[in-house]
Design a protein around this motif. Structure first.
Motif, short mmCIF file in Angstrom:
data_model
loop_
_atom_site.label_atom_id
_atom_site.label_comp_id
_atom_site.label_asym_id
_atom_site.label_seq_id
_atom_site.Cartn_x
_atom_site.Cartn_y
_atom_site.Cartn_z
N PRO A 1 0.81 -1.22 0.00
CA PRO A 1 0.00 0.00 0.00
C PRO A 1 0.85 1.27 0.00
N GLU B 1 0.07 3.92 1.31
CA GLU B 1 -0.05 4.60 2.61
C GLU B 1 1.16 4.33 3.49
N LEU B 2 1.79 3.16 3.31
CA LEU B 2 3.00 2.87 4.08
C LEU B 2 4.07 3.93 3.82
N LYS C 1 3.53 6.93 2.59
CA LYS C 1 3.06 8.22 3.10
C LYS C 1 3.32 8.32 4.60
N ALA C 2 3.00 7.24 5.31
CA ALA C 2 3.20 7.24 6.77
C ALA C 2 4.67 7.46 7.10
N ALA C 3 5.54 6.77 6.36
CA ALA C 3 6.97 6.91 6.62
C ALA C 3 7.46 8.30 6.27
N THR C 4 6.89 8.88 5.21
CA THR C 4 7.26 10.25 4.83
C THR C 4 6.94 11.22 5.96
N ILE C 5 5.73 11.07 6.52
CA ILE C 5 5.34 11.95 7.61
C ILE C 5 6.19 11.67 8.84
N ASP C 6 6.58 10.41 9.03
CA ASP C 6 7.46 10.07 10.15
C ASP C 6 8.85 10.66 9.98
N GLY C 7 9.14 11.19 8.80
CA GLY C 7 10.41 11.86 8.61
C GLY C 7 11.44 11.06 7.83
N ALA C 8 11.03 9.93 7.26
CA ALA C 8 11.97 9.12 6.51
C ALA C 8 12.07 9.64 5.08
N THR D 1 15.86 5.96 3.17
CA THR D 1 15.47 5.37 4.46
C THR D 1 14.24 4.49 4.28
N ARG E 1 14.57 0.59 5.08
CA ARG E 1 13.96 0.17 6.35
C ARG E 1 12.55 -0.32 6.20
N ILE E 2 11.86 0.05 5.13
CA ILE E 2 10.46 -0.38 4.97
C ILE E 2 10.33 -1.35 3.79
N LYS F 1 7.48 16.12 6.71
CA LYS F 1 8.13 15.76 7.98
C LYS F 1 8.40 16.98 8.85
N PHE G 1 -3.94 6.63 9.11
CA PHE G 1 -4.48 6.25 7.80
C PHE G 1 -5.61 5.24 7.92
N TYR H 1 4.00 -0.51 9.74
CA TYR H 1 5.09 -1.17 9.04
C TYR H 1 5.08 -2.65 9.40
#
Lengths: 281, 371
Positions: free
Chosen positions: A169, A171-172, A174-181, A185, A189-190, B73, B81, B87
């Motif tokens: 997905p 969204e994974l 997107k989530a990591a982007t918001i987390d700062g990756a 990275t 890592r993902i 970020k 979401f 993850y």
């Protein structure tokens, strides 16, 4: 058991015999002495098992005019296949990642062109590739062959990874982007930790292709830098006098063994990985 | 904690304009819900606030600072979401702390403290060493919220966070999100297509359709005074009845005329009509009445001056438990009324109804805008 099931097993049995008979002949012939081969039939078991043909094939068979066995050529193939597999797999993974998660204008066209690259026959690229290798100054060398296989392998590796990553997905990311990756990275890592099945598939596929390649090997290598498939051909075709079938068979077995072992150890991931992309979790 | 301002934001994908001049402004600590049918642009707007997509025009301000060119970020936001986006290769602990570890701004002890605080708040401490695949839907939801909460951001963004849960759990989690908001007081932007979620959670609602904000107001105003026929029919369940009618004037007393199933005309006098209605006398309008504006005559509590009475055959009844829904035909459309559960109104026979005209709203039947 019903008649149908019996029939099924009989048919399957015939197929098994069909595929295994040549292997059987190769293995027993490679374990026979030349006298044994002359006296007995093709299918008969050796009267005395000997490993001499294997030893000879490995270190003293004549490849052309040099009689040093497959030994050196085996390591040539390793030196070609391992870097080429690693580089093309990593590039394929990066390509797949970009084509699915960092889409850009024209991404689909780029992907289509890469797919196209999968279906270009080897023969078509021989001449331009030869010019290219000469231009880069790596003609007839092992790094040159690595380059050829990497370029040829990117298409398939990209196809595998791209089709696998579309099922992960967005969204994974997107989530990591918001987390700062950032780009790498997220990749390391993902994405990569999730890619084990498809990495196995790509490695098996690429390794088999590159190890078994003959045409590029014979076209773009010279003398002591040839891959093992070319050396095998030279052993079988250049022997004078008595045809040493046991030696030929042993040499062929040695050539085929690495790909065989890769399938034995990673085969179940292969099937799993090939179907993984098709069913959404 | 921060205020959020969206100024004339436009978003185009190629030639298609999916957000048309969005203008929204909320204060610190507000709970803004973006609600609308699928394809209305609400998720695109949320992504624009997050910075996952860039607006084609207009400004987005967090804490009175334009963030158009600031990457996600650095906007100090956190997002939950719809698919949770945990993850899969990491434990719950690593999922929650991933952002902090990537940023490398806090020490290991600080991360540990933040993790413990959030795990306790969401009651997920026993789950910390599990992988997401070993969690139930509700647990995954909590972990996803934990990952957002742990960073203590200025604004929380929720993208349909409850739509993957079963009905009972959805109601529970809705309550928890509301409690969380009251406890933390953080500004929240929440996207949903569920109007009940919108009304129960929001301090302000933006109802969207076709990339346009149809109405932006408090839940109460949106429910009682919808800006147009779309908002009226979208918000509330069962939906507001929109009855084709004609506005009449009799000696200065305004009334609506509705054709009943029998073909007879029913005249309902409007309670304290506003002057702007007079411009529409003689014109076709839509009369908007919520199901609860109706009642049956035997259970009407204190008939007052705004209540009118009429009779109508009952086409269908649906007991819901606390109420009885009765369908009647007015103005050629099916009208849902919400009656007392003990009503004597029966399907197939005539029922005696009341209607509170002080609850009525009127829409232009051409434009759908409220008059």
């Amino acid at each position: 058991m019903t008649v149908g099931r019996w029939l099924l097993f009989i048919v399957l049995g015939i197929f098994v015999a069909y595929f295994l008979t040549p292997l059987y002949v190769m293995v027993i012939t490679s374990l026979k002495s030349l006298d044994d081969i002359r006296m007995g039939g093709m299918m008969s078991l050796p009267t005395e098992i000997t490993f001499d043909p294997w030893i000879k094939a490995w270190n003293s068979a004549c490849v052309g005019i040099q009689c040093e066995g497959l030994n050196g050529y085996f390591w040539n193939s390793v030196k070609i296949a391992v870097p080429a597999v690693l580089i093309s797999t990593i590039l394929g993974a990066l390509n797949g990642y970009v084509l699915t998660k960092w889409r850009f204008r024209g991404a689909d066209i780029v992907f289509a062109l890469m797919l196209f690259g999968c279906f270009i026959p080897f023969q078509v690229v021989l001449m331009p590739m030869a010019r290219m290798l000469g231009f880069l100054g790596v003609a007839g060398t092992i790094p040159g062959l690595v380059l050829v296989h990497v370029v040829y392998g990117i298409g398939f590796a990209t196809l595998f990874f791209r089709n696998y990553y579309v099922t992960i997905p967005d969204e994974l990311v997107k989530a990591a982007t918001i987390d700062g990756a950032g780009f790498f990275t997220i990749f390391w890592r993902i994405m990569l930790p999730l890619s084990v099945p498809i990495i196995v598939v790509t490695v098996i596929w690429q390794f088999t292709q590159i190890w078994n390649d003959f045409l590029f090997g014979v076209s773009f290598s010279a003398g002591g830098g040839q891959p093992i498939t070319v050396a095998l051909n030279n052993i079988v075709n250049s022997s004078t006098g008595v045809k040493e079938y046991n030696l030929d068979m042993a040499a062929a077995m040695i050539v085929g063994l690495p790909t065989f072992l890769v399938y034995v150890f990673a085969g179940r991931y292969f099937i799993r990985g090939l179907t993984a992309g098709s069913v959404k979790g | 904690m921060a205020s959020l301002e969206i100024r004339n934001v436009i978003k185009r994908f190629g030639a298609v304009e999916v957000l048309k001049n969005i203008d929204i402004n909320i204060d610190d600590g507000e709970f803004l819900v973006l609600v609308g049918p699928s394809g209305c642009g609400k998720s695109t707007l949320l992504n624009a606030i997050a910075g996952l997509e860039n607006a084609s025009a207009g400004d987005i301000l967090i804490d009175n600072k334009i963030v158009n060119d600031i990457p996600p970020k650095d906007r100090d936001i956190a997002m939950v979401f719809q698919s949770y986006a945990l993850y899969p290769n990491m434990t719950v602990r690593n999922n929650i702390t991933f952002g902090m570890r990537v940023r490398k701004r806090r020490t290991a002890e600080q991360i540990e403290v933040a993790l413990d605080r959030v795990a306790e708040l969401l009651q997920i401490t026993p789950l910390l060493d599990r992988k997401p695949s070993q969690l139930s839907g509700g647990q995954r939801q909590r972990v996803a919220m934990g990952r957002a909460l742990v960073r203590d951001p200025k604004i929380f963004l929720f993208d349909e966070p409850l739509s993957n849960l079963d009905a009972k759990l959805r109601v529970d989690m809705r309550t928890e999100i509301k409690k969380l908001h009251q406890r933390l007081g953080t500004t929240i932007v929440y996207v949903t297509h569920d109007q009940i979620e919108a009304i129960t959670l929001a301090t302000r609602i933006a109802v969207m359709k076709d990339g346009i904000v149809q109405q932006f107001d408090t839940p109460q105003v949106i429910y009682t005074q919808p800006a147009n026929a779309f908002v009226a029919s979208f918000m509330g369940s069962p939906a507001m009845n929109l009855i084709p009618a004609k506005l009449g004037d009799e000696d200065g007393n305004l009334h609506v005329e509705v054709i009943q199933e029998s073909g007879e005309s029913l005249s309902l006098e409007i309670h304290k009509p506003e002057d702007r209605l007079r411009a529409h006398v003689g014109a076709a309008i839509l009369l908007g009445l919520r199901p609860e504006a109706f009642g049956d005559q035997e259970h009407s509590v204190g008939i007052n001056e705004s209540v009118r009475q009429f009779s109508s055959p009952v086409e269908m009844t649906e007991p819901t438990g606390p109420d009885m829904l009765a369908m009647i035909n007015l103005g050629g459309v099916e009208v849902t009324t919400r009656l007392n559960a003990a009503t004597q109104v029966r399907m197939g026979s005539a029922g005696h109804f009341t209607v509170d005209m002080s609850k009525a709203v009127f829409f232009d039947s051409e434009s759908g805008k409220r008059i």
